[in-house]
Design a protein around this motif. Structure first.
Motif, PDB file in Angstrom:
ATOM      1  N   LEU A  33       0.825  -1.208   0.000  1.00 36.59           N
ATOM      2  CA  LEU A  33       0.000   0.000   0.000  1.00 36.59           C
ATOM      3  C   LEU A  33       0.859   1.259   0.000  1.00 36.59           C
ATOM      4  N   ASN A  34       1.952   1.253   0.756  1.00 36.79           N
ATOM      5  CA  ASN A  34       2.815   2.433   0.808  1.00 36.79           C
ATOM      6  C   ASN A  34       3.522   2.712  -0.512  1.00 36.79           C
ATOM      7  N   ASN A  35       3.590   1.712  -1.381  1.00 34.29           N
ATOM      8  CA  ASN A  35       4.259   1.886  -2.665  1.00 34.29           C
ATOM      9  C   ASN A  35       3.267   1.900  -3.833  1.00 34.29           C
ATOM     10  N   THR A  36       2.018   2.193  -3.555  1.00 34.23           N
ATOM     11  CA  THR A  36       0.991   2.308  -4.588  1.00 34.23           C
ATOM     12  C   THR A  36       0.607   3.777  -4.730  1.00 34.23           C
ATOM     13  N   ASP A  37       0.667   4.298  -5.937  1.00 34.21           N
ATOM     14  CA  ASP A  37       0.424   5.727  -6.164  1.00 34.21           C
ATOM     15  C   ASP A  37      -0.997   6.131  -5.784  1.00 34.21           C
ATOM     16  N   GLU A  38      -1.982   5.273  -6.055  1.00 33.71           N
ATOM     17  CA  GLU A  38      -3.375   5.636  -5.764  1.00 33.71           C
ATOM     18  C   GLU A  38      -3.653   5.756  -4.265  1.00 33.71           C
ATOM     19  N   VAL A  39      -2.818   5.151  -3.430  1.00 30.58           N
ATOM     20  CA  VAL A  39      -3.055   5.142  -1.984  1.00 30.58           C
ATOM     21  C   VAL A  39      -2.329   6.288  -1.287  1.00 30.58           C
ATOM     22  N   ILE A  40      -1.419   6.957  -1.971  1.00 33.38           N
ATOM     23  CA  ILE A  40      -0.621   8.018  -1.335  1.00 33.38           C
ATOM     24  C   ILE A  40      -1.487   9.131  -0.741  1.00 33.38           C
ATOM     25  N   PRO A  41      -2.557   9.622  -1.428  1.00 30.02           N
ATOM     26  CA  PRO A  41      -3.396  10.652  -0.771  1.00 30.02           C
ATOM     27  C   PRO A  41      -4.016  10.175   0.543  1.00 30.02           C
ATOM     28  N   TYR A  42      -4.426   8.917   0.616  1.00 32.40           N
ATOM     29  CA  TYR A  42      -4.987   8.385   1.852  1.00 32.40           C
ATOM     30  C   TYR A  42      -3.916   8.288   2.936  1.00 32.40           C
ATOM     31  N   ILE A  43      -2.696   7.953   2.556  1.00 31.55           N
ATOM     32  CA  ILE A  43      -1.608   7.883   3.533  1.00 31.55           C
ATOM     33  C   ILE A  43      -1.335   9.249   4.142  1.00 31.55           C
ATOM     34  N   GLU A  44      -1.269  10.261   3.301  1.00 27.76           N
ATOM     35  CA  GLU A  44      -1.019  11.614   3.800  1.00 27.76           C
ATOM     36  C   GLU A  44      -2.166  12.096   4.687  1.00 27.76           C
ATOM     37  N   ALA A  45      -3.386  11.752   4.287  1.00 27.38           N
ATOM     38  CA  ALA A  45      -4.536  12.174   5.085  1.00 27.38           C
ATOM     39  C   ALA A  45      -4.542  11.492   6.455  1.00 27.38           C
ATOM     40  N   HIS A  46      -4.214  10.218   6.481  1.00 32.48           N
ATOM     41  CA  HIS A  46      -4.217   9.504   7.763  1.00 32.48           C
ATOM     42  C   HIS A  46      -3.098  10.013   8.665  1.00 32.48           C
TER      43      HIS A  46
END
Length: 245
Positions: free
Chosen positions: A191-204
């Motif tokens: 998940l940390n290396n998937t581009d589509e998940v990066i906005p969710y990572i930053e938000a969390h």
């Protein structure tokens, strides 16, 4: 450097110096006539060491080397000339009688001599050690090649191995079971290396930082890694286009 001498050169080193480096090193150092003669000598060695030699040019090369040696005798003192320098005259004749030079290199012999010297552990019996270890190495190599094609004698075949080899199962497959924590860790890495998940990572991360303003960044990162996957799953199930601002 004090004596301005090159020590410990092999024959290959001398050939490289003569054919490629010497004519570049003397540019702008020696007088023009001396530089011209040495450059012709380097070209002569390059010509006779080529893999393709025109037999019609051998007479021309033979005449050229005679002129080069005469010019060297004009520019250098008699102490410079020994038997090795005068033997250059016979190189073209040697090529005419024995064939191309690169087929008679001594480089491989010199390299193998280094291997033979490595066999010596007692310098009092150096030749005997070379012979003994050489014969041992040849015997082991012969036996290894022979035994690779021979059938083993006196070793019964394993029935378990025979049944396994004749079965329809896949060979060489090992099933490894991992704990749930290892699986979740691998999932988080993906998940940390998937581009589509990066906005969710930053938000969390922003939410964790906002809820714990006094904690340091290391603690925030650990808390993010621990709680991100359940939070991400809930938000994606609710709305696939969900974003935090």
């Amino acid at each position: 450097m004090q004596d301005l001498k090159l020590i410990g050169l092999k024959s290959h080193d001398c050939h490289i110096l003569m054919q490629q480096l010497l004519q570049l090193a003397i540019c702008g150092i020696l007088p023009k006539n001396v530089k011209h003669t040495i450059t012709h000598l380097c070209s002569f060695f390059s010509s006779i060491c080529c893999k393709v030699i025109d037999p019609l040019k051998l007479d021309e090369l033979e005449d050229e080397i005679v002129v080069i040696l005469c010019e060297l005798e004009m520019f250098f003192p008699p102490s410079f000339f020994d038997i090795m320098v005068h033997l250059v005259v016979h190189l073209v004749r040697e090529v005419r009688l024995c064939g191309r030079v690169y087929l008679r290199w001594m480089y491989s012999v010199e390299r193998y001599m280094k291997i033979l010297k490595g066999y010596v552990k007692n310098h009092y019996r150096s030749k005997a050690l070379m012979i003994e270890r050489y014969i041992t190495e040849e015997s082991i190599e012969f036996c290894s090649k022979y035994m690779s094609k021979a059938n083993p004698i006196g070793l019964p075949a394993s029935s378990w191995h025979h049944k396994r080899s004749t079965s329809k199962c896949l060979h060489g497959v090992n099933i490894v079971s991992k704990s749930r924590s290892k699986v979740l860790q691998a999932h988080l890495y993906i998940l940390n290396n998937t581009d589509e998940v990066i906005p969710y990572i930053e938000a969390h991360k922003a939410i964790v930082k906002e809820n714990n303003p006094r904690q340091v960044d290391k603690w925030v990162l650990m808390e993010h890694n621990r709680t991100f996957m359940p939070w991400f799953k809930d938000n994606v199930l609710k709305d696939s286009t969900f974003t935090f601002y």
